[in-house]
Design a protein around this motif. Structure first.
Motif, PDB file in Angstrom:
ATOM      1  N   ILE A   1      47.298  48.987  30.916  1.00 48.57           N
ATOM      2  CA  ILE A   1      47.552  47.550  30.936  1.00 48.57           C
ATOM      3  C   ILE A   1      48.905  47.263  31.575  1.00 48.57           C
ATOM      4  N   THR A   2      48.916  46.338  32.521  1.00 49.85           N
ATOM      5  CA  THR A   2      50.162  45.954  33.188  1.00 49.85           C
ATOM      6  C   THR A   2      50.932  44.967  32.310  1.00 49.85           C
ATOM      7  N   LYS A   3      52.190  44.706  32.670  1.00 51.83           N
ATOM      8  CA  LYS A   3      52.996  43.730  31.906  1.00 51.83           C
ATOM      9  C   LYS A   3      52.354  42.353  31.955  1.00 51.83           C
ATOM     10  N   LEU A   4      51.955  41.921  33.148  1.00 56.35           N
ATOM     11  CA  LEU A   4      51.265  40.638  33.268  1.00 56.35           C
ATOM     12  C   LEU A   4      49.949  40.684  32.494  1.00 56.35           C
ATOM     13  N   GLY A   5      49.247  41.801  32.602  1.00 61.86           N
ATOM     14  CA  GLY A   5      47.970  41.964  31.915  1.00 61.86           C
ATOM     15  C   GLY A   5      48.100  41.814  30.408  1.00 61.86           C
ATOM     16  N   SER A   6      49.168  42.328  29.846  1.00 62.76           N
ATOM     17  CA  SER A   6      49.408  42.206  28.415  1.00 62.76           C
ATOM     18  C   SER A   6      49.538  40.732  28.021  1.00 62.76           C
ATOM     19  N   PHE A   7      50.297  39.977  28.799  1.00 62.81           N
ATOM     20  CA  PHE A   7      50.446  38.539  28.550  1.00 62.81           C
ATOM     21  C   PHE A   7      49.107  37.825  28.699  1.00 62.81           C
ATOM     22  N   LEU A   8      48.374  38.139  29.756  1.00 65.05           N
ATOM     23  CA  LEU A   8      47.083  37.478  30.002  1.00 65.05           C
ATOM     24  C   LEU A   8      46.102  37.756  28.871  1.00 65.05           C
TER      25      LEU A   8
ATOM     26  N   ILE B   1      50.917  35.464  41.073  1.00 67.26           N
ATOM     27  CA  ILE B   1      51.703  36.428  40.304  1.00 67.26           C
ATOM     28  C   ILE B   1      50.977  37.769  40.255  1.00 67.26           C
ATOM     29  N   GLY B   2      49.678  37.721  40.105  1.00 67.90           N
ATOM     30  CA  GLY B   2      48.868  38.937  40.061  1.00 67.90           C
ATOM     31  C   GLY B   2      48.930  39.747  41.337  1.00 67.90           C
ATOM     32  N   LEU B   3      49.115  39.073  42.457  1.00 65.10           N
ATOM     33  CA  LEU B   3      49.273  39.790  43.728  1.00 65.10           C
ATOM     34  C   LEU B   3      50.484  40.716  43.676  1.00 65.10           C
ATOM     35  N   PHE B   4      51.554  40.263  43.033  1.00 69.60           N
ATOM     36  CA  PHE B   4      52.752  41.078  42.906  1.00 69.60           C
ATOM     37  C   PHE B   4      52.624  42.119  41.799  1.00 69.60           C
ATOM     38  N   ASP B   5      51.791  41.856  40.818  1.00 72.72           N
ATOM     39  CA  ASP B   5      51.613  42.771  39.693  1.00 72.72           C
ATOM     40  C   ASP B   5      50.748  43.974  40.073  1.00 72.72           C
TER      41      ASP B   5
ATOM     42  N   ARG C   1      42.706  40.480  36.584  1.00 74.59           N
ATOM     43  CA  ARG C   1      42.949  41.903  36.347  1.00 74.59           C
ATOM     44  C   ARG C   1      44.083  42.055  35.342  1.00 74.59           C
ATOM     45  N   THR C   2      43.849  42.863  34.322  1.00 70.24           N
ATOM     46  CA  THR C   2      44.876  43.123  33.319  1.00 70.24           C
ATOM     47  C   THR C   2      45.282  44.595  33.294  1.00 70.24           C
ATOM     48  N   MET C   3      44.512  45.426  33.985  1.00 70.32           N
ATOM     49  CA  MET C   3      44.807  46.860  34.029  1.00 70.32           C
ATOM     50  C   MET C   3      45.082  47.278  35.471  1.00 70.32           C
ATOM     51  N   SER C   4      45.729  48.405  35.616  1.00 73.19           N
ATOM     52  CA  SER C   4      46.024  48.897  36.961  1.00 73.19           C
ATOM     53  C   SER C   4      44.728  49.107  37.737  1.00 73.19           C
ATOM     54  N   VAL C   5      44.830  49.032  39.033  1.00 73.33           N
ATOM     55  CA  VAL C   5      43.665  49.126  39.910  1.00 73.33           C
ATOM     56  C   VAL C   5      42.960  50.482  39.753  1.00 73.33           C
ATOM     57  N   GLU C   6      43.687  51.522  39.409  1.00 76.27           N
ATOM     58  CA  GLU C   6      43.124  52.870  39.293  1.00 76.27           C
ATOM     59  C   GLU C   6      42.325  53.102  38.011  1.00 76.27           C
TER      60      GLU C   6
END
Length: 182
Positions: free
Chosen positions: A74-81, A27-31, A55-60
């Motif tokens: 923080i990404t949407k997935l990152g918030s859940f994680l 899932i993180g690959l797509f996030d 990873r919970t934050m954008s790569v940048e």
């Protein structure tokens, strides 16, 4: 004895949790395109080690302590994680390697000079850093270096086997929010 418990619990955890780790990685690959986050942290005796997390934050996002990052990172997935603390599960690898304990002071970055000074004064670097501990379940993060170092010292000096398991249980059941993000 704690090291043996750490190793066995982390090894068994990885054995049983690998399907979840695998799914989150996919899932993180797509996030973010880069689901695993590896960052150099300060370990026992101030030795560097590579902390592994999801990873919970954008790569940048700049490599700073969480309390210095912004919520926008923080990404949407990152918030859940982060809410479920699943982002911490890959650190079981660090525990198996002997770089971390399940319970101990959270490892800091090398650029957190004020925290390093406070922790040095309290002798915090004499023990392995941990995935969770007293400060985490009391919602004390790295934004308050003096308080964090004092609570870490209190935990180290009074840690019992019962406390060890209580901190793990409290973390797993949602007590403590981890490092705050602006």
């Amino acid at each position: 004895m704690i090291r043996l418990i750490d190793f066995m619990a982390a090894f068994i955890g990885l054995l049983f949790l690998w399907p979840i780790l695998f799914i989150i990685t996919l899932i993180g690959l797509f996030d973010t395109g880069s689901p695993i986050f590896v960052q150099e942290r300060m370990g026992r005796n101030k030795r560097p080690f590579k902390l592994i997390k999801f990873r919970t934050m954008s790569v940048e996002t700049k490599s700073v302590a969480s309390h210095l990052a912004t919520n926008a990172s923080i990404t949407k997935l990152g918030s859940f994680l982060r809410k479920t603390k699943i982002d911490e599960l890959p650190q079981l690898i660090n525990v198996v390697r002997g770089e971390m304990s399940l319970v101990g002071p959270r490892p800091n970055l090398f650029n957190q000079e004020e925290l390093i000074k406070e922790r040095d004064a309290q002798g915090i670097y004499n023990v392995l850093p941990g995935i969770t501990g007293l400060a985490q379940v009391q919602n004390i993060d790295m934004s308050t270096p003096e308080l964090l170092a004092k609570v870490d010292k209190q935990m180290i000096e009074s840690l019992t086997l019962k406390d060890y398991f209580n901190y793990i249980l409290m973390t797993a059941t949602g007590r403590g929010s981890g490092d705050a993000v602006k």
